[in-house]
Motif scaffolding. Sequence first.
Motif, PDB file in Angstrom:
ATOM      1  N   GLN A   1      10.982  40.785  51.023  1.00 36.24           N
ATOM      2  CA  GLN A   1      11.931  41.077  50.129  1.00 36.24           C
ATOM      3  C   GLN A   1      13.348  41.597  50.848  1.00 36.24           C
ATOM      4  N   ASP A   2      12.941  42.062  52.197  1.00 30.56           N
ATOM      5  CA  ASP A   2      14.109  42.909  52.767  1.00 30.56           C
ATOM      6  C   ASP A   2      13.781  42.940  54.191  1.00 30.56           C
TER       7      ASP A   2
ATOM      8  N   ASP B   1      21.847  51.246  55.509  1.00 30.90           N
ATOM      9  CA  ASP B   1      22.380  49.993  55.818  1.00 30.90           C
ATOM     10  C   ASP B   1      23.470  50.247  56.745  1.00 30.90           C
TER      11      ASP B   1
ATOM     12  N   ILE C   1       9.362  49.413  50.991  1.00 30.22           N
ATOM     13  CA  ILE C   1       9.358  48.032  51.455  1.00 30.22           C
ATOM     14  C   ILE C   1       9.870  47.832  52.824  1.00 30.22           C
ATOM     15  N   ILE C   2      10.702  48.657  53.201  1.00 35.39           N
ATOM     16  CA  ILE C   2      11.136  48.595  54.768  1.00 35.39           C
ATOM     17  C   ILE C   2       9.885  48.970  55.559  1.00 35.39           C
TER      18      ILE C   2
ATOM     19  N   ASP D   1       6.834  43.805  49.524  1.00 38.05           N
ATOM     20  CA  ASP D   1       6.509  44.588  48.497  1.00 38.05           C
ATOM     21  C   ASP D   1       5.014  44.987  48.046  1.00 38.05           C
TER      22      ASP D   1
ATOM     23  N   LEU E   1      16.008  55.549  46.008  1.00 32.70           N
ATOM     24  CA  LEU E   1      15.737  54.770  47.514  1.00 32.70           C
ATOM     25  C   LEU E   1      14.209  54.645  47.629  1.00 32.70           C
TER      26      LEU E   1
ATOM     27  N   GLY F   1       8.983  44.868  55.381  1.00 32.24           N
ATOM     28  CA  GLY F   1      10.013  44.053  54.545  1.00 32.24           C
ATOM     29  C   GLY F   1       9.205  43.390  53.168  1.00 32.24           C
TER      30      GLY F   1
ATOM     31  N   GLY G   1      12.613  45.037  57.818  1.00 30.10           N
ATOM     32  CA  GLY G   1      11.625  46.065  57.556  1.00 30.10           C
ATOM     33  C   GLY G   1      10.783  45.923  59.022  1.00 30.10           C
TER      34      GLY G   1
ATOM     35  N   THR H   1      11.496  52.907  46.212  1.00 31.65           N
ATOM     36  CA  THR H   1      10.710  51.552  46.296  1.00 31.65           C
ATOM     37  C   THR H   1      11.577  50.831  47.519  1.00 31.65           C
ATOM     38  N   ARG H   2      12.683  50.856  48.135  1.00 25.62           N
ATOM     39  CA  ARG H   2      13.223  50.365  49.230  1.00 25.62           C
ATOM     40  C   ARG H   2      12.527  50.806  50.426  1.00 25.62           C
TER      41      ARG H   2
ATOM     42  N   LEU I   1      17.429  52.207  55.761  1.00 25.90           N
ATOM     43  CA  LEU I   1      18.140  52.678  54.237  1.00 25.90           C
ATOM     44  C   LEU I   1      19.351  52.924  54.088  1.00 25.90           C
TER      45      LEU I   1
END
Length: 382
Positions: free
Chosen positions: A231-232, A72, A209-210, A216, A203, A214, A234, A205-206, A70
């Motif tokens: 989405q990302d 980055d 996802i992680i 939703d 943070l 990754g 994860g 929602t992210r 989270l």
Amino acid sequence: MNNSSRIPFNRPHMTGRELHYIAEAHMNGKLAGDGPFTKRCHGWIESQTGTAKALLAHSCTAALEMAALLMDLEPGDEVIMPSYTFVSTANAFALRGAVPVFVDVRADTLNLDESLIEAAITPRTRGIAPVHYAGVSCEMDTIIDIARRHGLRVIEDAAQGVMASYKGRSLGSIGDFGAFSFHETKNVISGEGGALLVNDPALATRAEIIREKGTDRSRYFRGEVDKYTWQDVGSSFLPSEMTAAFLWAQLEEAEGLTAQRLALWDVYHERLAAMERAGVLRRPIVPTECAHNAHMYYILLDSGIDRQKVLDYLGEQGINAVFHYVPLHSAPGGIRLGRAHGELGVTDSISSRLIRLPLWIGLSVEQQAHVVETLATAVELA
Ligand SMILES: *Cc1c(COP(=O)(O)O)cnc(C)c1O
């Protein structure tokens, strides 16, 4: 000494409802993660600690890894932390290519020395990872103030801090992120297990996802999106419902479990006072603003005493006492992946003198008296 009178270092305590709830999960036919028991555990952690978002993970290690994702982090970024901690505090960030920067601990609480943090900050510093050793809080007001002034994230390693607080605030809920452990050696357990506390609602929602590879998927199950997609970055960080069901049986008794541990801790503390006065050891120090959770009872031997001899004697008498940690800054991984800031003299000293005594629910006052008496003899012989 015969086997039945041996005193183990740890004995996992069951509240009695664990198998009942696992059977309920089995009957629900919902075994993967994020079922009704996971939701109950999330709700409990959120209302108990005041965190914006609690997410069960398969370990505290996994929760710390989520926090690192989270943030980055980029290779070469730095995270300030104590050297006197478990490897996962450092590894979570090292996995992202970040450099753990080890700072000395305070001689009283054995927690990250807040007065040394600012001098360790460089243009690459991104975060501070205080570890609440033995469930006694770090000096969080000072740490949060430093972080705000330098634009850093605070990741609380609250693996040992479930049900403990600082100035009335639950450990894990004070920084940007907190990480709990429910490993069988901790106060509230599920075998392996942990939780990420996301205290910055922006943070949340992210973080979901992680945790869900990754995707939703969590928003899809809430009906917020009509299909779920990648989405990302994860991974799969969530535990199964079997683990959450077990954990629920522990969380609903968390207050009682903590009270029982505190009573055991107080017995040691009272009975070891004389040895402290005699100058052979020092007992734990808990600052008044910290409500601890009796995660462990440790002693620090006087520097003239041979710790290994003490441990060996205790072992011969059937008492399984242990020590930890080998400081990270002088371990092979720490030398290769991290960097020490300054001398770390307190860390080197305390890590060679510390002994953890058996502390588990069910330990009798007679057994504790035996531990204290045997320790007194061991110290005389060492
Ligand atoms: C136990 C512990 C961990 C790791 O917890 P797991 O749930 O086993 O991953 C991390 N940090 C500290 C300080 C711990 O005591």
